[in-house]
Design an enzyme around this catalytic site. Structure first.
Site, PDB file in Angstrom:
ATOM      1  CD  GLU A 197       8.504 -11.639  -9.474  1.00  0.00           C
ATOM      2  OE1 GLU A 197       7.890 -11.163  -8.520  1.00  0.00           O
ATOM      3  OE2 GLU A 197       9.736 -11.574  -9.584  1.00  0.00           O
ATOM      4  CE  LYS A 212      12.480 -11.915 -10.888  1.00  0.00           C
ATOM      5  NZ  LYS A 212      13.339 -11.623  -9.792  1.00  0.00           N
ATOM      6  NE  ARG A 247       4.664   1.686  -0.258  1.00  0.00           N
ATOM      7  CZ  ARG A 247       5.738   1.410   0.474  1.00  0.00           C
ATOM      8  NH1 ARG A 247       6.935   1.638  -0.029  1.00  0.00           N
ATOM      9  NH2 ARG A 247       5.625   0.923   1.672  1.00  0.00           N
ATOM     10  CD1 TRP A 256      -0.568  -6.261  -3.253  1.00  0.00           C
ATOM     11  CD2 TRP A 256      -0.646  -6.841  -1.091  1.00  0.00           C
ATOM     12  NE1 TRP A 256      -0.292  -7.599  -3.163  1.00  0.00           N
ATOM     13  CE2 TRP A 256      -0.336  -7.984  -1.854  1.00  0.00           C
ATOM     14  CE3 TRP A 256      -0.754  -6.971   0.287  1.00  0.00           C
ATOM     15  CZ2 TRP A 256      -0.119  -9.234  -1.293  1.00  0.00           C
ATOM     16  CZ3 TRP A 256      -0.549  -8.218   0.861  1.00  0.00           C
ATOM     17  CH2 TRP A 256      -0.234  -9.328   0.069  1.00  0.00           C
ATOM     18  CG  HIS A 283      16.804 -37.752  -6.297  1.00  0.00           C
ATOM     19  ND1 HIS A 283      17.210 -39.028  -5.971  1.00  0.00           N
ATOM     20  CD2 HIS A 283      17.946 -37.053  -6.560  1.00  0.00           C
ATOM     21  CE1 HIS A 283      18.535 -39.099  -6.009  1.00  0.00           C
ATOM     22  NE2 HIS A 283      19.005 -37.905  -6.371  1.00  0.00           N
ATOM     23  CD  GLU A 308      15.818 -13.875  -9.057  1.00  0.00           C
ATOM     24  OE1 GLU A 308      15.318 -14.403  -8.053  1.00  0.00           O
ATOM     25  OE2 GLU A 308      15.557 -12.731  -9.426  1.00  0.00           O
ATOM     26  CG  ASN A 349       1.713   0.706   4.152  1.00  0.00           C
ATOM     27  OD1 ASN A 349       1.413  -0.457   3.927  1.00  0.00           O
ATOM     28  ND2 ASN A 349       2.957   1.148   4.106  1.00  0.00           N
ATOM     29  N   GLY A 350      -0.402  -1.014   6.413  1.00  0.00           N
ATOM     30  CA  GLY A 350       0.006  -1.885   7.520  1.00  0.00           C
ATOM     31  C   GLY A 350      -1.116  -2.836   7.867  1.00  0.00           C
ATOM     32  CE  LYS A 403      11.041  -3.413  -6.648  1.00  0.00           C
ATOM     33  NZ  LYS A 403      11.681  -4.565  -7.297  1.00  0.00           N
ATOM     34  CB  CYS A 418      -0.942   0.109   1.195  1.00  0.00           C
ATOM     35  SG  CYS A 418      -2.106  -1.245   1.313  1.00  0.00           S
TER      36      CYS A 418
HETATM   37  O1  M6R Z   1      12.613  -5.478  -1.088  1.00  0.00           O
HETATM   38  P1  M6R Z   1      13.103  -6.864  -0.809  1.00  0.00           P
HETATM   39  O2  M6R Z   1      14.337  -7.201  -1.532  1.00  0.00           O
HETATM   40  O3  M6R Z   1      13.228  -7.134   0.669  1.00  0.00           O
HETATM   41  O4  M6R Z   1      11.948  -7.802  -1.352  1.00  0.00           O
HETATM   42  C1  M6R Z   1      11.998  -9.185  -1.171  1.00  0.00           C
HETATM   43  C2  M6R Z   1      11.032  -9.891  -2.090  1.00  0.00           C
HETATM   44  O5  M6R Z   1       9.723  -9.499  -1.795  1.00  0.00           O
HETATM   45  C3  M6R Z   1      11.330  -9.612  -3.563  1.00  0.00           C
HETATM   46  O6  M6R Z   1      12.623  -9.964  -3.899  1.00  0.00           O
HETATM   47  C4  M6R Z   1      10.342 -10.382  -4.459  1.00  0.00           C
HETATM   48  O7  M6R Z   1      10.567 -11.738  -4.354  1.00  0.00           O
HETATM   49  C5  M6R Z   1      10.495  -9.907  -5.909  1.00  0.00           C
HETATM   50  N1  M6R Z   1       9.212  -9.518  -6.442  1.00  0.00           N
HETATM   51  C6  M6R Z   1      11.024 -10.940  -6.825  1.00  0.00           C
HETATM   52  O8  M6R Z   1      11.183 -10.473  -8.114  1.00  0.00           O
END
Ligand code: M6R
Length: 621
Positions: free
Chosen positions: A501, A498, A27, A74, A517, A494, A100-101, A616, A2
């Protein structure tokens, strides 16, 4: 998650809130809303979905309020409906808030307020905050300004309500009886006060402020600010006056513009050669075969003698930590382990004397990572931060740290932050290794290799069109595997993250040898298997794993070292990367995986920078 923004000054508040919310939309983008206040009362506009929907619905005439609050959501409590969109009003219609929270005790408070006749129009925890402030504000005889030090009943009511809350909040609050006053309060969620010439902007982060002023106050937990006209004061929420220092915001507007790119993710992938160059600048000292990390200078001696390093973070940052685990053990020969920040404090972790915890985060605001840091500190550990956002909560909470220096990362999918996190971990591992046993030759090779990475990344980026064609050829496939060994195993994780998401394709990352396995049962020619098979100590083993997939009719996309002729026979699609020392490979091998995911998402018509259900920075646990 948020984003909140609020303005009190001498200009029209509406366009300032709209622009601020657009910058904070990363956010959360489930709904958006603003409330403006003048002596004739509130004007509120809300919509589900994105900010551009809200913007189009706003009137353009007679919008001359100079005070307002805004929110981009969010969803946590309640679906993304208009009723659940912020700002929320109290039952009397006098109080308006954005939050926000998460209010953990909202259900108890809600029942209590309902027992007093309060009605609620949303399912959110935030509406409880509005009603609780309203309760104190509207209750007769509770506020006695002869004995109470609060400036006025509005401020007092906010303080009373905050003292009842359990959970986290960044709040901006208005009251229709005080049309020249704005209150902000913080606990656990970020809140910055921008201080301009007779104008103030409160926001979740500096991006919504920097257009108006570069001077700001970073509120700490349990602190609040009351702005009245041209003046403001800061207090703790239990009413103790505090003096906060004005700081310069280190943030340029150009850095958050799209420029000629279509998406922030595309821009941030392309920026990596310069981002890594900036990250390494002044830190890699090849002439003296050493690394200079200013922020850790006082810690390095202890670090080099530590018995154990624990790395923690979430998502992509956790993957960087996994590379770090490999590097600390391989290069510095220090026992290391990586922990999911979200799990860390719930498993009663063993933190022996001398353990050093390294928290990794792009945003510096991730609630799970913050909780892990607090837990580690309670147990006596020294906690170091590797953070991108300057002045963020994690940067301020840790004992010392290193900034990534890659500039703002706006796309939800983390790209340049990952490569910089790995670069910083590599520099630290080399410096610790050098102070322990690492040979001069290997130190020199690794440092020279690091300094060459920007050019090597740039050469991978030139394969844009080729990688796009590979994404196109496989765009109808709903399940993908990503496989790597050793230091490239975290890269496989990773790559899968990517793809998941932003393209919503199911993908799994695995150590290549683990496939046999169990997951090998999934292999068909409908499931692309992406192998990282660069020249390394495990090259032949990876070839064996590729054979196993091909023997079962699987299709392979292989990331290999330039000039490797042998590998061609194993690849349905081949992407090459320049030759790089094994320990440094993740910074190069991840690039084509970022590009594959980006093109897959674009080809599927998705909103690359704002994928569904995500935000984000994840500021809730
Ligand atoms: O801001 P941060 O690096 O602490 O965020 C951690 C994760 O939320 C962040 O890396 C998330 O997994 C990304 N969207 C991945 O692309």
């Amino acid at each position: 998650m948020c984003g909140i923004v609020a303005y009190l000054g001498h200009k029209d508040a509406q366009p300032i809130l709209v622009e601020g919310l657009k910058r904070l939309e990363y956010r959360g983008y489930d709904s958006a809303g603003i409330a403006l206040l003048s002596s004739s009362g509130f004007r509120v506009h809300k919509t589900t979905g994105r900010m551009n929907g809200l913007e189009q619905s706003l009137p353009v005439d007679n919008c001359d309020e100079i005070l307002g609050i805004g929110h981009t959501r969010w969803a946590t409590h309640g679906k993304p409906t208009e009723a659940n969109a912020h700002p929320h009003m109290d039952f009397s219609g006098k109080i308006s808030i954005v939050h926000n929270g998460i209010i953990e005790n909202y259900s108890t408070l809600k029942k209590w307020l309902q027992s007093k006749g309060y009605e609620f129009s949303s399912e959110t925890d935030s509406e409880v905050v509005a009603n609780l402030i309203g309760y104190f504000f509207n209750t007769e005889n509770e506020f006695d300004n002869t004995t109470c030090q609060s400036e006025n009943k509005f401020e007092w009511s906010v303080q009373q309500a905050l003292s009842e809350l359990v959970g986290t909040y960044g709040l901006a609050i208005m009251c229709s009886d005080y049309p020249d006053m704005l209150i902000g309060a913080k606990k656990g969620s970020p809140l910055i006060l921008g201080v301009g010439e007779n104008e103030f902007v409160i926001a979740s982060d500096a991006s919504a402020i920097v257009e108006h002023t570069t001077r700001a106050i970073y509120l700490s937990d349990n602190e609040m600010v009351t702005i009245k006209g041209n003046n403001f004061h800061t207090k703790t929420i239990d009413n103790i006056q505090i003096t906060k220092t004005l700081k310069d915001i280190e943030f340029s507007l150009e850095a958050i513009e799209l420029d000629t790119y279509e998406h922030y993710m595309q821009k941030e992938i392309a920026e990596q050669p310069t981002a890594i160059e900036t990250c390494l600048k002044g830190r890699v000292d090849i002439a003296n075969t050493r690394v200079v990390l200013g922020g850790l200078q006082d810690q390095l001696r202890d670090l080099a003698r530590t018995k154990r390093i624990i790395l923690t973070g979430c998502g992509t940052a956790w993957h960087a930590g996994l590379v770090g685990e490999f590097l600390f053990e391989q290069i510095a020969r220090i026992p290391a382990e990586v922990e999911y920040a979200s799990e860390f404090r719930y498993r009663n972790p063993i933190i022996e004397d001398g353990t050093i915890v390294i928290a990794i985060s792009q945003s510096g605001e991730t609630a799970d990572t913050l909780a892990a840091i607090e837990h580690a500190k309670e147990r006596g550990a020294t906690v170091l931060g590797m953070v991108n956002v300057v002045g963020s909560t994690i940067a301020r909470t840790t004992d010392a740290g290193v900034y990534l220096r890659v500039g703002p990362e706006i796309g939800v999918a983390s790209t340049k932050a990952f490569t910089a996190q790995v670069a910083v971990l590599t520099m630290l591992a080399i410096e610790l290794g050098r102070r322990r046993h690492l040979s001069y030759d290997l130190s020199a090779e690794l440092l020279t290799g690091l300094s060459q990475l920007p050019d090597k990344i740039a050469s991978v980026l030139k394969q844009q069109e080729h990688i796009k064609q590979i994404a196109k050829a496989n765009i109808d496939k709903e399940n993908w595997l990503f496989l790597g060994r050793g230091v490239n195993y975290p890269v496989a994780l990773e790559g899968a993250l990517k793809l998941k998401e932003i393209s919503y394709i199911h993908a799994e990352g695995l150590p290549a040898a683990e496939m046999k396995h169990g997951p090998i049962a999934l292999i068909t020619n409908n499931m692309p298997a992406v192998f990282i098979a660069t020249k390394s100590s495990q090259y032949n083993k990876v070839i064996g794993n590729i054979e196993e997939v091909r023997a079962r009719g699987g299709r392979t996309i292989v990331i290999a070292t330039e000039g490797d002729e042998n590998i061609k026979q194993y690849a349905d699609h081949l992407i090459t990367v320049p030759d790089v020392t094994e320990q440094l490979q993740p910074i190069v091998t991840v690039i084509p995986l970022q590009m594959l995911a980006y093109h897959a998402a674009v080809l599927r018509g998705h909103d690359v920078d704002k994928p569904r259900n995500l935000a984000k920075s994840v500021t809730v646990e």
